[in-house]
Design an enzyme around this catalytic site. Structure first.
Site, PDB file in Angstrom:
ATOM      1  CE  LYS A  26      42.165  36.862  57.400  1.00 15.61           C
ATOM      2  NZ  LYS A  26      41.464  37.742  58.380  1.00 15.61           N
TER       3      LYS A  26
ATOM      4  CG  ASP B 125      39.551  33.424  56.947  1.00 20.24           C
ATOM      5  OD1 ASP B 125      38.536  34.028  56.534  1.00 20.24           O
ATOM      6  OD2 ASP B 125      40.115  33.697  58.022  1.00 20.24           O
TER       7      ASP B 125
END
Length: 289
Positions: free
Chosen positions: A10, A136
């Site tokens: 990401k 996350d």
């Protein structure tokens, strides 16, 4: 029988730190999206009731320090699973880079074991479990583009960003997220415009997306590691449309529309660091089977 899962990296399009919470964590607001740089996770059932982590990367731990191990352990304990598994991690995402490689491996393990063990869990249920593993992991379970709030566990999906090229450069050192937060002066944070970024995504406006890139942690890492600033400067001088550090760093990424310019930036960085990548944005929702 075995299960395969991709675990994409990401990048943070926007990362804001709002305040320090009573539980000592920081309240954050992050707009994140996935990119076409991914680890490969292969999960195989074992007759023995144990969790085995395999990886050829010497920086990947093979015990409880590995978030994929933690994901398997959490599912086994939550659902009283007595079967063991071997989790083979083929690393392509740099380690300790601000790209959520470990978190994405854990999320891919949750998705893969959900299929292997026929648990029938929905995406939001897996994401809630992921919040127990790391900040996350919830986002990485969704595998798309999203606003993450709270400690990172409150997920609101967003449209994928306009298609573009992403050039990533990671200097040789790693950065401790904990150390970055410890050195953050919450009263002097440069807050990015999260709403502006969300509107840019909703209107598929590439130029506005570039304008609203922002990371409240960037100044802290730059002060600790001047070579990160050197990479930013090199990207900007080589024609990037926008440049930002991802997460707590040290990886820096640039956004560009033209492939030729992306490779011009790539070539200009080869003297600065060995780990340089040219990839595309992904950011679309990938449904669970």
């Amino acid at each position: 029988m075995y299960v395969l899962e991709k675990a994409p990296a990401k990048i943070n399009l926007s990362l804001d730190v709002l305040y320090k919470r009573p539980d000592r964590y920081h309240e954050i607001e992050m707009v994140m999206t996935t990119i076409d740089l991914a680890d490969r996770i292969e999960i195989t059932p074992l007759f023995e009731n144990r969790i085995v982590i395999e990886s050829e990367n010497r920086f990947v731990p093979n015990d409880e320090r590995n978030l994929a191990y933690g994901a398997a352990k959490l599912l086994k304990e939550t659902f009283s699973i007595k079967q063991g598994v071997k989790i083979k991690i083929e690393k392509h995402i740099p380690v300790a880079a601000g790209l959520a490689g470990g978190s994405s491996d854990a999320a891919a393990t949750l998705r893969g074991l959900n299929r292997l063990w026929s648990l029938g869990l929905k995406v939001n249920e897996l994401a809630n479990l992921g919040a127990q593993i790391g900040s996350d992991v919830s986002f990485c379970v969704y595998n798309s583009t999203a606003l993450a709030q709270g400690k990172g566990e409150i997920i609101t999906e967003l449209p994928a960003p306009p298609a573009c090229w992403v050039v990533l450069a990671k200097p040789i050192m790693g950065v401790s997220t904990q150390t970055v937060y410890e050195n953050l002066n919450i009263d002097r944070v440069n807050h990015p415009d999260t709403k502006g970024m969300i509107n840019a995504l909703k209107t598929a406006n590439y130029e506005k997306m570039c304008d609203y890139l922002g990371n409240a942690l960037e100044s802290v890492t730059l002060s600790m590691h001047p070579q990160v600033q050197q990479i930013k400067d090199q990207m900007e001088s080589s024609g990037a449309d926008a440049v930002l550090m991802s997460g707590s760093g040290p990886t820096v990424f640039s956004l560009v529309k033209q492939e030729s310019r992306a490779y011009r930036i790539y070539n200009s960085l080869r003297g600065f660091c060995n780990e340089v990548y040219v990839v595309r944005t992904l950011g679309y929702h990938q449904s669970l089977d």
